[in-house]
Scaffold this active site. Structure first.
Site, mmCIF file in Angstrom:
data_model
loop_
_atom_site.group_PDB
_atom_site.id
_atom_site.type_symbol
_atom_site.label_atom_id
_atom_site.label_comp_id
_atom_site.label_asym_id
_atom_site.label_seq_id
_atom_site.Cartn_x
_atom_site.Cartn_y
_atom_site.Cartn_z
ATOM 1 N N TRP A 149 -90.018 -30.163 -56.594
ATOM 2 C CA TRP A 149 -88.834 -30.472 -56.186
ATOM 3 C C TRP A 149 -88.835 -31.238 -55.145
ATOM 4 C CZ3 TRP A 149 -85.512 -28.992 -59.856
ATOM 5 C CH2 TRP A 149 -86.033 -27.990 -60.708
ATOM 6 N N HIS B 166 -75.238 -27.534 -62.074
ATOM 7 C CA HIS B 166 -76.008 -28.874 -61.446
ATOM 8 C C HIS B 166 -75.594 -30.098 -61.969
ATOM 9 C CE1 HIS B 166 -78.541 -26.672 -58.701
ATOM 10 N NE2 HIS B 166 -78.970 -25.875 -59.517
ATOM 11 N N ASP C 53 -79.585 -33.896 -61.973
ATOM 12 C CA ASP C 53 -79.186 -32.710 -60.936
ATOM 13 C C ASP C 53 -78.173 -33.052 -59.956
ATOM 14 O OD1 ASP C 53 -79.121 -30.253 -59.155
ATOM 15 O OD2 ASP C 53 -81.548 -29.900 -60.180
ATOM 16 N N GLU D 223 -79.014 -21.320 -62.011
ATOM 17 C CA GLU D 223 -78.029 -21.600 -60.623
ATOM 18 C C GLU D 223 -76.525 -22.123 -61.041
ATOM 19 O OE1 GLU D 223 -81.430 -22.131 -57.202
ATOM 20 O OE2 GLU D 223 -80.228 -23.933 -58.005
#
Length: 716
Positions: A439, A243, A166, A309
């Site tokens: 997360w 990401h 990420d 995202e």
């Protein structure tokens, strides 16, 4: 240990979690004090699972027989039967994993004296019973990953979703691209200094302090083998096409326009580009080379490619991406995302693997064989299942274990059903199961991870294994108490419910009492302080309501003697001289990226307006701002008021100097509720709110003896 003194005879079935499908009590008992001789292939099992439990002795007269039965295909590969007889214990299964689960059940009821005779027939409801862990934002060593896997196996979970990549860092060694871990696994700053706005990577051998780490391929192989021994499949996640900040930091040739990270920061003010260029063949060469090494390390059928995202603004301005859109006859950048995902899926399929991604992979058209992990609610899962695709449910409403327990309680997790009502019976068969996500932006140590995951993961384990028709929260609670006892034996730092105060805040005249409800978990106590310090296991013990005659701020925790709950702060403020008359609500607007209310307290506002309500539109921008609303609130009638504060991101409400609701920090849209006792009168209030990115939301609702009047406007 919590609640472990409850006798087995209290239960209609032994205190098993997850609850078995069929349980029948039989007469008699197996004398476990005599030891047992294990009959079966010991090599099928991890020694921790069987031999340590049984202390298997060749001299024992009792027998524990492990039987692979090819005729019991009705049990599937994970089902089993367990028969405890007076002289033997038989565990029978169609597959090896079923035998392992039978032994796991036996471990839960094993004791040093005797085991009541019984018959259990059991198999899971769902095939995907997962837990996720993000190791990019904060890194945890391989030893903790193995411990995490042990905890999942303890409750018959079978999927460990390892979020290895990420923006926070690249965590897996890729030998073809060594800079990914030489540089991309180390960010400037300290462990507690997570700031997604200021991410910058640096050589750990340099003079700048760095935080990070990565897993060597040798460590990955060890973790995968360790998990396999315990019936856990490790599903790796390699994020793409978004990401990917550490990738582009190390290998800018796969970024749009070949822009360097520093050039991007100068042009946009953002922390850097974090999306592969979908127009360059170099990007796909890079991804395929990475995946080749990943596939060699992970034998799982599924490979997770993220897909969430994706910032498509770069694609809009990139000549390579626009050329790809034109050449492939795509409609727009959403079609380009679909092209990227479909192309990666074809590559994985050619290697005999299946692709799974977050529900954004639906955008622009879903890849033909893709499995969707639905996190933005359930709509993505519903859409995918109706179109014939497999689904793993992981909605933020029930499965995001980084959210506080006030937002997603253990009871709420237990009440979740992964199959949406919108699906027909046939469509529902596409729901493989669900998983809890952890997360770790705000979890800088493994103890915090354990606390956020457990006991919610225990509740989810039963949701995914046991029959929905047999589940009951009331019946589950005493079995959960035994499960907490097992977690104690494993030294797990699980969550204990915070103390519940009779009131969350109070403005009083004269004297007052601060009262807490009896702790929800047996065997725990409440410890508190009155001097602003953080409570510990040795702080003052709460036994009776605390009498106060002046302003007092109480901090309290629930303590088991080893674990502590998160602290709660209860504000009791003695009423001062009320303001003279009513004033309008002022709104001070601050521009900037904030992670908490304190970040803009004391700054010079960019503008100051008079408003009639708490409209955040006064900021005039979409994100990156804070607002302080100040004014007076009129309380027409004395009494207890319930106030609900909803925000995305953080907010804090104060009345008369008392903190009524603290909903601070970076988080999605969620609500905190407080009960506050107010005398009649006029009191100053302050409501702070900030928006760091994503959605914008601020709502204040109150109920009570009469409507509260905020400034010159009335807000419902």
């Amino acid at each position: 240990m919590l609640c472990v003194a409850i006798a087995l005879s209290v239960f209609a079935l032994p205190p098993l979690v997850p609850k078995p499908l069929v349980y029948e009590a039989r007469d008699g008992a197996f004398n476990s004090s005599m030891g047992a001789k294990l009959i079966g292939d010991r090599k099928l099992f991890a020694s921790k699972t069987v031999l340590k439990l049984l202390g298997a002795s060749g001299r024992a007269t009792n027998q524990i027989r492990l039987i692979l039965d090819p005729t019991r295909d009705d049990l599937g590969e994970e089902g089993y039967t367990l028969d405890v007889l007076a002289k033997s214990i038989d565990i029978r299964a169609h597959g090896v994993q079923g035998l392992n689960y039978g032994v796991t059940t036996l471990r839960q009821i094993w004791n040093k004296t005797s085991i009541p005779c019984l018959h259990i027939e059991d198999k899971p409801r769902f095939e995907w019973r997962g837990m996720h862990l993000d190791v990019s934002r904060h890194f945890y060593p391989a030893s903790f990953i193995k411990r995490y896997i042990d905890l999942l196996a303890e409750f018959k979970m079978n999927i460990f979703h390892w979020h290895l990549v990420d923006d926070g860092g690249w965590r897996i060694e890729i030998k073809k691209y060594p800079k990914l871990t030489e540089l991309g696994a180390w960010r400037e700053g300290e462990q507690k200094g997570w700031d997604y706005i200021k991410l910058k990577f640096a050589d750990p051998k340099g003079s700048t302090p760095t935080y990070g780490g990565f897993y060597t391929q040798k460590e990955v192989k060890e973790v995968v083998a360790y998990a396999q021994e315990r019936g856990i499949t490790v599903v790796p996640e390699i994020e793409m096409p978004g990401h990917t900040l550490p990738v582009l930091w190390c290998y800018p040739e796969v970024a749009c326009h070949s822009n360097s990270v520093e050039a991007w920061k100068l042009a946009t003010g953002m922390f850097g580009p974090n999306v592969y260029c979908a127009g360059k063949e170099a990007s796909f060469d890079f991804v395929e080379n990475v995946l080749d090494e990943v596939l060699d390390l992970f034998p799982s059928d599924f490979i997770h490619i993220g897909g969430d995202e994706v910032d498509k603004r770069l694609w809009t301005d990139c000549t390579d991406c626009q050329k790809r859109i034109a050449d492939e006859g795509l409609k727009d950048v959403f079609g380009l995302q679909s092209y990227f995902v479909k192309r990666v899926e074809r590559y994985l399929n050619s290697k005999g693997r299946r692709m799974v991604g977050w529900d954004e992979i639906l955008e622009g058209g879903l890849a033909p064989n893709a499995t969707v992990m639905s996190w933005r609610g359930i709509s993505g899962g519903v859409e995918a299942a109706k179109s014939g695709h497999d689904v793993v449910m992981s909605p933020t409403s029930h499965c995001y274990f980084d959210y506080g327990y006030n937002n997603i309680s253990t009871e709420a997790v237990y009440g979740y059903d992964p199959i949406p009502e919108e699906l027909t019976e046939d469509e529902g068969k596409h729901v493989l199961g669900a998983q809890g996500n952890v997360w770790t932006e705000w979890m800088d140590d493994s103890r915090r991870v354990e606390k956020m995951a457990f006991p919610r993961a225990v509740a989810l384990a039963e949701v995914l294994w046991s029959s929905e028709a047999t589940r009951s929260w009331a019946e589950f609670q005493p079995r959960l108490a035994f499960a907490l006892g097992r977690l104690d034996l494993m030294d797990v730092y699980y969550n204990i419910p915070e103390p519940t105060a009779a009131l969350d805040a109070c403005i009083f005249e004269g004297d007052a009492e601060i009262a807490f409800e009896k702790p929800l978990v047996a065997g725990t106590s409440i410890r508190f302080t009155l001097d602003g310090s953080e409570p510990t296991v040795t702080s003052q013990l709460y036994t009776n309501p605390i009498k106060v005659t002046s302003t007092t701020i109480v901090k309290a925790v629930t303590s088991s003697g080893k674990n502590l709950s998160d602290p709660v702060t209860v504000s009791y403020v003695k009423a001062g001289e009320p303001p003279k008359g009513q004033v309008a609500i002022s709104a001070k607007v601050f521009l900037g990226k904030f992670a908490k209310v304190a970040d803009f307290a004391g700054l010079t506002p960019s503008k100051n307006e008079i408003v009639k309500d708490f409209a955040i539109s006064v900021a005039g921008i979409d994100e990156g701002f804070g607002i302080t609303f100040e004014g007076t609130v009129t309380v027409p009638v004395a009494g207890v008021y319930t106030i609900l504060l909803t925000s995305d991101d953080g907010s804090i409400l104060k009345i008369g100097g008392a903190t009524v609701i603290n909903h601070d920090g970076l988080h999605g849209g969620s609500t905190k509720t407080a009960r506050v006792k107010l005398p009649a009168g006029i009191f100053p209030f302050r409501l702070d709110y900030f928006e760091a990115g994503g959605a914008e939301k601020l709502e204040l609702i109150n109920t009570g003896p009469a409507p509260l009047v905020w400034g010159i406007g009335r807000f419902r």
